[in-house]
Design a protein around this motif. Structure first.
Motif, PDB file in Angstrom:
ATOM      1  N   LEU A  19       0.834  -1.208   0.000  1.00  0.00           N
ATOM      2  CA  LEU A  19       0.000   0.000   0.000  1.00  0.00           C
ATOM      3  C   LEU A  19       0.863   1.250   0.000  1.00  0.00           C
ATOM      4  N   SER A  20       1.956   1.215   0.775  1.00  0.00           N
ATOM      5  CA  SER A  20       2.837   2.382   0.836  1.00  0.00           C
ATOM      6  C   SER A  20       3.497   2.634  -0.519  1.00  0.00           C
ATOM      7  N   ILE A  21       3.758   1.574  -1.245  1.00  0.00           N
ATOM      8  CA  ILE A  21       4.325   1.735  -2.598  1.00  0.00           C
ATOM      9  C   ILE A  21       3.344   2.497  -3.486  1.00  0.00           C
ATOM     10  N   TYR A  22       2.041   2.147  -3.382  1.00  0.00           N
ATOM     11  CA  TYR A  22       1.012   2.819  -4.198  1.00  0.00           C
ATOM     12  C   TYR A  22       0.909   4.291  -3.817  1.00  0.00           C
ATOM     13  N   VAL A  23       0.860   4.551  -2.503  1.00  0.00           N
ATOM     14  CA  VAL A  23       0.671   5.926  -2.029  1.00  0.00           C
ATOM     15  C   VAL A  23       1.849   6.807  -2.441  1.00  0.00           C
ATOM     16  N   LEU A  54      -6.694   8.335  -9.214  1.00  0.00           N
ATOM     17  CA  LEU A  54      -5.892   7.610  -8.213  1.00  0.00           C
ATOM     18  C   LEU A  54      -6.737   7.174  -7.023  1.00  0.00           C
ATOM     19  N   LEU A  55      -7.679   8.025  -6.615  1.00  0.00           N
ATOM     20  CA  LEU A  55      -8.581   7.655  -5.510  1.00  0.00           C
ATOM     21  C   LEU A  55      -9.425   6.442  -5.869  1.00  0.00           C
ATOM     22  N   LEU A  56      -9.990   6.449  -7.079  1.00  0.00           N
ATOM     23  CA  LEU A  56     -10.857   5.351  -7.490  1.00  0.00           C
ATOM     24  C   LEU A  56     -10.064   4.065  -7.753  1.00  0.00           C
ATOM     25  N   CYS A  57      -8.811   4.222  -8.151  1.00  0.00           N
ATOM     26  CA  CYS A  57      -7.975   3.035  -8.420  1.00  0.00           C
ATOM     27  C   CYS A  57      -7.446   2.402  -7.130  1.00  0.00           C
ATOM     28  N   PHE A  58      -7.436   3.170  -6.026  1.00  0.00           N
ATOM     29  CA  PHE A  58      -6.875   2.667  -4.773  1.00  0.00           C
ATOM     30  C   PHE A  58      -7.588   1.402  -4.278  1.00  0.00           C
ATOM     31  N   PRO A  59      -8.941   1.387  -4.163  1.00  0.00           N
ATOM     32  CA  PRO A  59      -9.602   0.146  -3.738  1.00  0.00           C
ATOM     33  C   PRO A  59      -9.432  -0.985  -4.740  1.00  0.00           C
ATOM     34  N   ILE A  60      -9.330  -0.643  -6.054  1.00  0.00           N
ATOM     35  CA  ILE A  60      -9.095  -1.700  -7.066  1.00  0.00           C
ATOM     36  C   ILE A  60      -7.721  -2.328  -6.838  1.00  0.00           C
ATOM     37  N   TYR A  61      -6.734  -1.486  -6.515  1.00  0.00           N
ATOM     38  CA  TYR A  61      -5.373  -1.973  -6.216  1.00  0.00           C
ATOM     39  C   TYR A  61      -5.394  -2.911  -5.006  1.00  0.00           C
ATOM     40  N   ILE A  62      -6.164  -2.536  -3.977  1.00  0.00           N
ATOM     41  CA  ILE A  62      -6.246  -3.363  -2.767  1.00  0.00           C
ATOM     42  C   ILE A  62      -6.869  -4.714  -3.102  1.00  0.00           C
ATOM     43  N   THR A  98     -13.936  -6.325   4.638  1.00  0.00           N
ATOM     44  CA  THR A  98     -14.668  -5.265   5.348  1.00  0.00           C
ATOM     45  C   THR A  98     -13.907  -3.944   5.245  1.00  0.00           C
ATOM     46  N   ALA A  99     -12.597  -4.035   5.492  1.00  0.00           N
ATOM     47  CA  ALA A  99     -11.755  -2.843   5.371  1.00  0.00           C
ATOM     48  C   ALA A  99     -11.782  -2.310   3.941  1.00  0.00           C
ATOM     49  N   LEU A 100     -11.768  -3.232   2.964  1.00  0.00           N
ATOM     50  CA  LEU A 100     -11.828  -2.825   1.561  1.00  0.00           C
ATOM     51  C   LEU A 100     -13.128  -2.075   1.260  1.00  0.00           C
ATOM     52  N   GLY A 101     -14.225  -2.559   1.807  1.00  0.00           N
ATOM     53  CA  GLY A 101     -15.517  -1.892   1.601  1.00  0.00           C
ATOM     54  C   GLY A 101     -15.525  -0.490   2.177  1.00  0.00           C
ATOM     55  N   ILE A 103     -12.848   1.462   2.795  1.00  0.00           N
ATOM     56  CA  ILE A 103     -11.939   2.300   2.002  1.00  0.00           C
ATOM     57  C   ILE A 103     -12.581   2.684   0.671  1.00  0.00           C
ATOM     58  N   THR A 104     -13.272   1.728   0.050  1.00  0.00           N
ATOM     59  CA  THR A 104     -13.954   2.012  -1.221  1.00  0.00           C
ATOM     60  C   THR A 104     -14.994   3.116  -1.049  1.00  0.00           C
ATOM     61  N   SER A 105     -15.782   3.017   0.022  1.00  0.00           N
ATOM     62  CA  SER A 105     -16.813   4.037   0.280  1.00  0.00           C
ATOM     63  C   SER A 105     -16.192   5.402   0.471  1.00  0.00           C
ATOM     64  N   ILE A 106     -15.125   5.463   1.257  1.00  0.00           N
ATOM     65  CA  ILE A 106     -14.464   6.748   1.510  1.00  0.00           C
ATOM     66  C   ILE A 106     -13.917   7.338   0.213  1.00  0.00           C
ATOM     67  N   CYS A 107     -13.258   6.498  -0.583  1.00  0.00           N
ATOM     68  CA  CYS A 107     -12.667   6.979  -1.843  1.00  0.00           C
ATOM     69  C   CYS A 107     -13.732   7.489  -2.805  1.00  0.00           C
ATOM     70  N   VAL A 108     -14.855   6.754  -2.896  1.00  0.00           N
ATOM     71  CA  VAL A 108     -15.927   7.160  -3.797  1.00  0.00           C
ATOM     72  C   VAL A 108     -16.534   8.487  -3.345  1.00  0.00           C
ATOM     73  N   ILE A 109     -16.765   8.636  -2.039  1.00  0.00           N
ATOM     74  CA  ILE A 109     -17.356   9.878  -1.512  1.00  0.00           C
ATOM     75  C   ILE A 109     -16.428  11.060  -1.763  1.00  0.00           C
ATOM     76  N   VAL A 110     -15.143  10.876  -1.450  1.00  0.00           N
ATOM     77  CA  VAL A 110     -14.177  11.959  -1.655  1.00  0.00           C
ATOM     78  C   VAL A 110     -14.079  12.311  -3.142  1.00  0.00           C
ATOM     79  N   ALA A 111     -14.045  11.287  -4.015  1.00  0.00           N
ATOM     80  CA  ALA A 111     -13.973  11.538  -5.456  1.00  0.00           C
ATOM     81  C   ALA A 111     -15.206  12.294  -5.943  1.00  0.00           C
ATOM     82  N   PHE A 112     -16.376  11.906  -5.409  1.00  0.00           N
ATOM     83  CA  PHE A 112     -17.620  12.589  -5.787  1.00  0.00           C
ATOM     84  C   PHE A 112     -17.581  14.066  -5.394  1.00  0.00           C
ATOM     85  N   LEU A 113     -17.123  14.336  -4.166  1.00  0.00           N
ATOM     86  CA  LEU A 113     -17.051  15.725  -3.700  1.00  0.00           C
ATOM     87  C   LEU A 113     -16.090  16.548  -4.553  1.00  0.00           C
ATOM     88  N   ILE A 114     -14.961  15.939  -4.912  1.00  0.00           N
ATOM     89  CA  ILE A 114     -13.979  16.648  -5.750  1.00  0.00           C
ATOM     90  C   ILE A 114     -14.580  16.959  -7.117  1.00  0.00           C
TER      91      ILE A 114
END
Length: 656
Positions: A19-23, A54-62, A98-101, A103-114
């Motif tokens: 994960l740190s490599i991706y970030v 990058l936000l939307l690809c993060f959960p896909i990477y996980i 569960t953690a993936l779900g 993180i996915t929700s957070i990324c989608v919400i943040v991407a939507f707001l942006i």
């Protein structure tokens, strides 16, 4: 599985490392793009777009981290593990997803707001904006008082005006400091010291704002002007502002308002009602009022606009129109008398004042000619367009003129839910079509509108069109829906209208069915006149008489109820009572009635078959301004036996 056990296994399986490599990689890519987007010729929002990706690809990477790295390892040890280890592996997998779900929700919400904040522009209609123009130079004001203590006011005035221009995004500003800097640099080159010369020759603004102030009777008087940057000729002089000598800021604020108001209305000069632009604050209040949907808010904003600029003509006229529409004619007339035009050469102001005077006198011919002049100036203004339609149909009975006015403003892109004037225009257009016997056209335009918005005002013309087009099945389906969705008063008003329409078709039995719905309705409405009308048009004169007396106990000056009670008495053989009521009608005459008493007398004489008196009173009514409404003249069942006579046609064409 406990959280610390989960983190421990993630560490063992090198999840955090991946994960740190991706970030870190994402951060490096973002930094590079932030520096290089402009040299590469990419759009300004390229960095924003990359962040979203990058936000939307993060959960896909996980997910693929699990699929390609963790899951294969689990499969190789699956056969060798005991039951306890197997349960740990299952628990880890459950916690991982569960953690993936989350993180996915957070990324989608943040991407939507942006995306929402950066790629979708919102238009706020309440506050006006000004298109950015070329450079404007603002020079310090000349101190003509002869007192050095006011030198600071010179700079203060320029700074305040600069603030107003930049705050409202009018243009790039050349300040006095920049001019002074040029003067110091250019001294060695024998350049004249005049500010205007330096500004014009080296800074090239499109406009120059300058001015001066002087003392008069212990008051400061500021004068500002706008000069063309190319020709150096004065293009506009702002009206002087005056204030106490110890409060120069008031003058500066007033002048700033005038200058900002000028720029905000500069591209609307043809539509402006006055020669001098209003103050910016006043213009803002007026614009907010025009988009208000609440009557009290509307009038409050108009009053605020007038308070902000007492010379502002348009809100004064709109205020007169508001009280006229609210049937507060006396107040409307008194406010109209207070309005003075800027000059007697301002034809548009004079035209509007003449129109409102004609409205309050019932001179509908002048009203129509005046509104057509206003319409020709601003045909796309919704309020003006709607008003022209109303006057054409209801004031001078020219339904054939409505269609061309309506088509001027395309309705395809209009959001009816946010446009009360749009619904009003459809209402008038539908009634114009009905008057011209284009019933299917009226039905179509209303049905299309009601698919988008529930406009109760369109229910009555729709019911009328259904009856006149003989669409009984559609009418019954429509009324059945209304019974479930509307309140008792609205429902019974429609029943009364439908019943009257069947009377116009000489179908008394069907009409009576709808009148009975009102008579038998539970609960009763709080409008007693509905029940009285149901008995009246059903020709149950004795019951109508009782109901009308109850109406008049609460409303002793109700002209319509008085005339109908006189008709009931005549039908019941009580001629003396009928004559007394006619005499009472004459006592009810008052200003601003627009032929209401004459129309009521026409109804009485129609019911008693006094032909000459019918036309005599109807002509008096229309001459005094009685409107051609959905319930009057040819649409009034009381006149159904007179509608085809030549004399009645003269009434209908009185203003043509």
């Amino acid at each position: 599985m406990k959280l610390n056990s989960f983190f421990k296994q993630c560490h063992e399986k090198e999840v955090f490392k991946m994960l740190s490599i991706y970030v870190v990689s994402a951060w490096v890519v973002l930094q590079v793009l932030a520096i290089t987007w402009q040299p590469l010729g990419l759009p300004q929002k390229s960095v924003t777009f990359l962040i979203v990706v990058l936000l939307l690809c993060f959960p896909i990477y996980i997910f693929f981290l699990w699929k390609l790295r963790i899951s294969p390892v689990n499969l190789t040890i699956e056969e060798e593990e005991d039951e306890k280890e197997g349960s740990k592996r299952i628990a880890f997998r459950k916690m991982y997803f569960t953690a993936l779900g989350i993180i996915t929700s957070i990324c989608v919400i943040v991407a939507f707001l942006i995306v929402n904040n950066n790629f979708f522009k919102r238009t706020i209609v309440a506050t006006p904006t000004i298109e950015k123009n070329d450079k404007i130079a603002v020079l310090k004001f000349g101190n003509n008082t002869g007192d050095p203590q006011y030198d600071i006011v010179s700079k203060m005035a320029a700074d305040w005006i600069i603030h107003g221009i930049t705050e409202n995004n009018v243009a790039q500003v050349i300040t006095q400091d920049q001019v002074d800097e040029y003067k110091s640099i250019l001294k060695s080159k024998n350049i004249e010291d005049e500010d205007n010369t330096i500004v014009k020759k080296y800074l090239n603004p499109s406009k120059i704002i300058s001015g001066n102030f002087y003392l008069k009777n212990n008051n400061l008087i500021f004068q500002g002007m706008l000069t063309d940057g190319k020709t150096n000729q004065t293009s506009f002089s702002f009206r002087p502002t005056e204030c106490p000598a110890d409060n120069p800021l008031k003058c500066i604020e007033d002048l700033n308002e005038l200058i900002t108001g000028y720029f905000i209305t500069e591209d609307q000069k043809k539509l402006m009602l006055q020669e001098n632009p209003p103050k910016y604050e006043a213009y803002k209040y007026l614009l907010e009022a025009k988009y208000s949907t609440d009557d009290q808010t509307y009038i409050n904003l108009l009053n605020q606009a007038i308070a902000a600029d007492s010379t502002y003509f348009e809100p004064k006229v709109l205020r007169v129109g508001h009280y006229y529409n609210q049937k507060e004619f006396k107040k409307s007339d008194s406010l109209l008398k207070l309005i003075k035009p800027d000059s007697y050469t301002n034809k548009r102001q004079l035209n509007l004042l003449n129109m409102y005077r004609a409205l309050l006198k019932g001179d509908n011919h002048t009203v129509y000619n005046s509104i057509l002049k206003e319409y020709n100036i601003a045909p796309f203004d919704l309020i003006t367009n709607r008003t022209a339609m109303v006057v054409a149909l209801q004031y001078v009975n020219r339904p054939e003129d409505v269609d061309d006015i309506y088509k001027t403003v395309a309705m395809d892109s209009m959001n009816l839910q946010n446009c009360s004037d749009c619904a009003s225009r459809i209402y008038i257009k539908a009634y114009a079509d009905i008057e011209m016997k284009k019933y299917n056209s009226a039905i179509q335009i209303i049905e299309d509108a009601q698919q988008e918005v529930e406009a109760k005002m369109l229910n009555r013309p729709l019911a009328t069109a259904y009856v006149r087009a003989d669409k009984t099945a559609a009418l019954n389906k429509f009324l059945k829906r209304i019974e479930f969705t509307a309140n008792p008063t609205q429902t019974q008003e429609l029943f009364l209208q439908v019943g009257k329409e069947f009377l116009l078709k000489n179908d008394q039995p069907t009409a009576n069915e709808y009148f009975d719905k009102i008579i038998d309705a539970e609960p009763k409405t709080d409008i007693e006149m509905l029940l009285a009308d149901a008995y009246f048009y059903k020709e149950e004169w004795a019951k109508a008489k009782i109901a009308l007396k109850e109406v008049l106990q609460k409303e002793p000056k109700n002209i319509e109820a008085t005339a109908k009670l006189a008709i009931c008495n005549f039908k019941l053989g009580n001629s003396a009572d009928a004559e007394n009521l006619l005499l009472h009608l004459e006592t009810l005459r008052a200003n601003y009635q627009f032929g209401e008493v004459d129309y009521a007398l026409g109804q009485y004489y129609a019911a008693t078959n006094n032909v000459n008196s019918v036309y005599k009173n109807l002509l008096k009514a229309v001459a005094n301004g009685h409107l051609y409404l959905w319930k009057s003249y040819v649409n009034d069942p009381i006149f159904k036996n007179f509608r085809n006579q030549k004399e009645f046609d003269d009434v209908m064409k009185f203003w043509n």
